[in-house]
Design an enzyme around this catalytic site. Sequence first.
Site, PDB file in Angstrom:
ATOM      1  N   LYS A 257       8.723  -5.224   5.359  1.00  0.00           N
ATOM      2  CA  LYS A 257       8.279  -6.572   4.602  1.00  0.00           C
ATOM      3  C   LYS A 257       9.342  -7.773   5.214  1.00  0.00           C
ATOM      4  O   LYS A 257      10.513  -7.575   5.133  1.00  0.00           O
ATOM      5  CB  LYS A 257       8.270  -6.489   3.215  1.00  0.00           C
ATOM      6  CG  LYS A 257       7.013  -5.919   2.654  1.00  0.00           C
ATOM      7  CD  LYS A 257       7.197  -5.954   1.175  1.00  0.00           C
ATOM      8  CE  LYS A 257       5.589  -5.013   0.543  1.00  0.00           C
ATOM      9  NZ  LYS A 257       4.649  -5.704   0.857  1.00  0.00           N
ATOM     10  N   ARG A 331      -2.062   2.957  -1.864  1.00  0.00           N
ATOM     11  CA  ARG A 331      -3.424   3.718  -1.839  1.00  0.00           C
ATOM     12  C   ARG A 331      -3.231   4.897  -1.553  1.00  0.00           C
ATOM     13  O   ARG A 331      -3.953   6.032  -1.820  1.00  0.00           O
ATOM     14  CB  ARG A 331      -4.375   2.869  -0.759  1.00  0.00           C
ATOM     15  CG  ARG A 331      -3.954   2.639   0.452  1.00  0.00           C
ATOM     16  CD  ARG A 331      -4.767   1.592   1.126  1.00  0.00           C
ATOM     17  NE  ARG A 331      -4.397   0.266   0.895  1.00  0.00           N
ATOM     18  CZ  ARG A 331      -4.823  -0.513   1.451  1.00  0.00           C
ATOM     19  NH1 ARG A 331      -5.882  -0.465   2.186  1.00  0.00           N
ATOM     20  NH2 ARG A 331      -4.220  -1.900   1.314  1.00  0.00           N
TER      21      ARG A 331
END
Length: 480
Positions: A257, A331
């Site tokens: 990120k 996820r």
Amino acid sequence: MIIKISKEKKGVKIIFVQKDSRSKKISFLSKGIGNISEIKEYLKLYNFEANKNQSILFNINKKKYLVFSIEKNYSLDTLRKSASKIFKELKKNKEKEAHLIIPNEKEEEIIAIIEGANLSDYKFDKYISKKEKDINLNITLDISKNFEKTIKDTITICNNVKETRDLVNENANLITPIYLEKISKKLAKDKKLKIKVLNEKNLKKENLGLIEAVSKGSPKTPARLIIVEYKGDPKSKEKIALVGKGLTFDTGGLNLKPTNYIEDMKIDMAGAATVYGIFKSAVELKLKKNLFLVIPSTENAISESSYKPGDVIKSYSGKTVEITNTDAEGRLILADALSYIQKKEKPTLIIDFATLTGASMVALGMETAAVFGNDNNTYKKLKKISKENGEKIWKMPIFKDHENVLKSNIADTLNAAIGKGRFGGASSAAAFLKGFIEKDVKWLHFDIAGPAYSSSENSYIPINGTGRYVRLIVEYLKNN
Ligand code: BES
Ligand code: MN
Ligand code: MN
């Protein structure tokens, strides 16, 4: 702050008033105040017009009054916000005692007032050297003793909302998977609950390949899968699994990120903190429900051992996953946790919470959870509660195209869509999870990337961790 039922009338007298929009006359909602005409004279003297949410604090013969003007046909959330405003006003004036003359003895209104005041009494100031001196404010309510349990339960829930906030606000170097294991073990021990924790060795041995893959970048901060069981209704076949994403720091992995996106990533365990707060409340309130607290927890870090884009990984369910982006890690750990709990415990309903996608924030903003899943019946009940409790939710779709964008040509699925398929990212993330939900299992998925965190203080919602949705689900579990 301490709230209790008492006939004592010490300190500031808090009075609710309302203005008639036509006659502009002020009426007193709080009953049995006594010297109304004198108070009215003072209100006139101070030009108090009783506009919406207006409040005024004044003295008459050394006795203090706080008059608060609430709108006509107020909602419960308006009441909550009013109580927050009143609490902050009293705090600002360094008051120590107050008694509230409530408009009526409706249980839901008493609860809303207590929530509004109590949830505003929060500050994460652990790391501030020069703390503001905290004055303990005592508020008494002159109401029927029958409300004692209601008040106690409300305060229990509020305390757990604050614990959820604390967990989100605390440093990622403290809140590790091991820390979440520790507090879960403590809760299990205190309340005599069954607990099972899979450590890094168990995860490997039992083939929870997706959790293992994400955790590979942080060998010194190993992963955990935590499962605590509460059997509040042994006769019932209904079992609810509360699953929360416990990603204790999300660097993005090798898909690192950038600056401006990485700073808040200690909050990526907010889903775990939320289900912990819900579960603990249910246990403390002794709710008649069978519940599982399920927390898959790991970091998503960078090291030479990190999992890599292009890797194909076998999940616990047997399905293989092609990793297109290591930043779509939530996820993955959820998928293995969902498969595992379904295989081992056969829950009838699963509710999961996860700070899963930036796309959910793009769609709904910072205050609303995007909710997905197949259980419209439960969703409708939650929506009804949500309208009064202030924790906003909105149903979102999983269409066939959201599933199609996850097609891989070397594995059973991609972990994240590529190219134009990236649009609708909250729905395709939910579609990925759907792929791990077995037939006939009821399931709701809450993407709380936005509402788990607040960039400013707003009424009873503090800056940073919000603790949202603990109250919503506890209320649902209480009444269904
Ligand atoms: N934890 C993030 C989502 C997130 C973003 C939570 C901002 C709170 C605030 C999640 O793991 C993530 O990185 N999602 C990616 C998915 C993408 C790579 C498909 C995203 O939303 O950009
Ligand atoms: Mn990520
Ligand atoms: Mn994440």
